[in-house]
Enzyme design. Sequence first.
Site, PDB file in Angstrom:
ATOM      1  N   HIS A  19      -0.680  10.687  -1.985  1.00  0.00           N
ATOM      2  CA  HIS A  19      -2.257  10.479  -1.385  1.00  0.00           C
ATOM      3  C   HIS A  19      -3.044  11.713  -1.293  1.00  0.00           C
ATOM      4  CE1 HIS A  19      -4.227   9.008   1.392  1.00  0.00           C
ATOM      5  NE2 HIS A  19      -4.775   8.755   0.793  1.00  0.00           N
TER       6      HIS A  19
ATOM      7  N   GLU B   5      -4.000   3.785  -8.453  1.00  0.00           N
ATOM      8  CA  GLU B   5      -5.471   4.605  -7.654  1.00  0.00           C
ATOM      9  C   GLU B   5      -5.252   5.887  -8.406  1.00  0.00           C
ATOM     10  OE1 GLU B   5      -5.868   4.947  -3.450  1.00  0.00           O
ATOM     11  OE2 GLU B   5      -8.093   6.555  -3.877  1.00  0.00           O
TER      12      GLU B   5
ATOM     13  N   GLU C 299       0.551  -0.511  -5.149  1.00  0.00           N
ATOM     14  CA  GLU C 299      -0.181   0.248  -5.053  1.00  0.00           C
ATOM     15  C   GLU C 299       0.384   1.599  -4.993  1.00  0.00           C
ATOM     16  OE1 GLU C 299      -3.632   2.269  -3.636  1.00  0.00           O
ATOM     17  OE2 GLU C 299      -2.326   2.809  -2.527  1.00  0.00           O
TER      18      GLU C 299
ATOM     19  N   HIS D 243       0.707  -1.315  -0.104  1.00  0.00           N
ATOM     20  CA  HIS D 243      -0.039  -0.077   0.119  1.00  0.00           C
ATOM     21  C   HIS D 243       1.168   1.362  -0.336  1.00  0.00           C
ATOM     22  CE1 HIS D 243      -2.766   2.817   2.714  1.00  0.00           C
ATOM     23  NE2 HIS D 243      -2.853   2.809   1.516  1.00  0.00           N
TER      24      HIS D 243
ATOM     25  N   ASP E 114      -0.874   6.153  -6.115  1.00  0.00           N
ATOM     26  CA  ASP E 114      -2.451   7.323  -5.511  1.00  0.00           C
ATOM     27  C   ASP E 114      -1.642   8.582  -6.556  1.00  0.00           C
ATOM     28  OD1 ASP E 114      -3.893   6.485  -3.365  1.00  0.00           O
ATOM     29  OD2 ASP E 114      -2.387   6.697  -2.075  1.00  0.00           O
TER      30      ASP E 114
HETATM   31  O1  G3P Z   1      -5.785   0.894  -2.814  1.00  0.00           O
HETATM   32  C1  G3P Z   1      -6.215   0.603  -2.082  1.00  0.00           C
HETATM   33  C2  G3P Z   1      -6.255   2.402  -0.783  1.00  0.00           C
HETATM   34  O2  G3P Z   1      -5.569   2.225  -0.900  1.00  0.00           O
HETATM   35  C3  G3P Z   1      -7.919   3.156  -0.262  1.00  0.00           C
HETATM   36  O3  G3P Z   1      -7.193   3.841   0.241  1.00  0.00           O
HETATM   37  O4  G3P Z   1      -6.751   6.445   1.614  1.00  0.00           O
HETATM   38  O5  G3P Z   1      -5.294   5.013   1.264  1.00  0.00           O
HETATM   39  O6  G3P Z   1      -6.037   5.641  -0.553  1.00  0.00           O
HETATM   40  P1  G3P Z   1      -6.217   5.736   0.433  1.00  0.00           P
HETATM   41 CA    CA Z   2      -4.382   4.334  -2.024  1.00  0.00          CA
END
Ligand code: G3P
Ligand code: CA
Length: 287
Positions: free
Chosen positions: A89, A148, A74, A47, A76
């Site tokens: 993020h 994301e 993962e 993450h 953002d």
């Molecule tokens: O991949 C799922 C997760 O990243 C969603 O929450 O807030 O960490 O982007 P967040």
């Molecule tokens: Ca995320």
Amino acid sequence: MVQSKFRRLGMLLFSLSLVMLFVTIPSVQANSEEEDDQDDGVEVVAHRGAAGYAPENTIAAFEKAVDMDSDYIELDVQMSKDGQLVVIHDTTVDRTTDGTGKVGDLTYDALRELDAGSWFAPEFKGEHLPTLGEVLDEFRGKTKFLIELKAPSLYPGIEEKVAKALEARDMDDPEDDSVIVQSFDFNSMKMFNELNDDVPVGVLTWKSEDLTPEALEAFTEYADYVNPSKSKVDRELVNQIHDLDMGIMPWTVRAQEDVQPLMDAGVDGIITDYPDYVPEQSEEDED
Ligand code: G3P
Ligand code: CA
């Protein structure tokens, strides 16, 4: 006479062991197949990179994730004032850099100047906000990508830019779901799917109302994954999602004890700040 009695006893014992062997082998095989089915190669998704060990969404965090053998990173993605795809993020730079302001109000050059590492630990001083292209170029072939789109309604056209970034790198028709694009914004995911239906799409949610049978059915129109908050996951939900031919990768695991219940529920991936919390998969599972 006594010798032949012993020989007969020996033969009998030998035959009995053979019978036991043939009875035992299939049951051992069945047990190990059962275990394989339970674990069935759950994907380890680091993450924001391995965010428990390095500053989130930086090259250092993604390197750490790869070093830890994560299956996916993962990340953002948002957009700078001048239209560059940047990996961060929050919609402001305040928490994770030494700067202030909204991501969308700052140019790429201004964002690039910021220190995105020191807030986490002094040894990460000098980490910068990477671009999407930089992350794809650096880590393709080393891991898979769960991208994301963060707050995409703030950045009109971001879906097209991400689709183009993938296309430019010949990553727009990925094998084995090696690229997945996800968002909490369902309209954005519909839009992305219209631009490119070869890249799998995921919908993110923490809301029960998005996980009813009707809502799940509606997602099948454009989504391949439903990725809920881990608190919403049980075996029934996993089965419902699988019955609709979609995958499920819950988030965000930050405690070791949260892993096994998710694996027992049969999820396809676990999104975690701590990739080492997910037990190692056998090589067979990884193939
Ligand atoms: O991949 C799922 C997760 O990243 C969603 O929450 O807030 O960490 O982007 P967040
Ligand atoms: Ca995320």
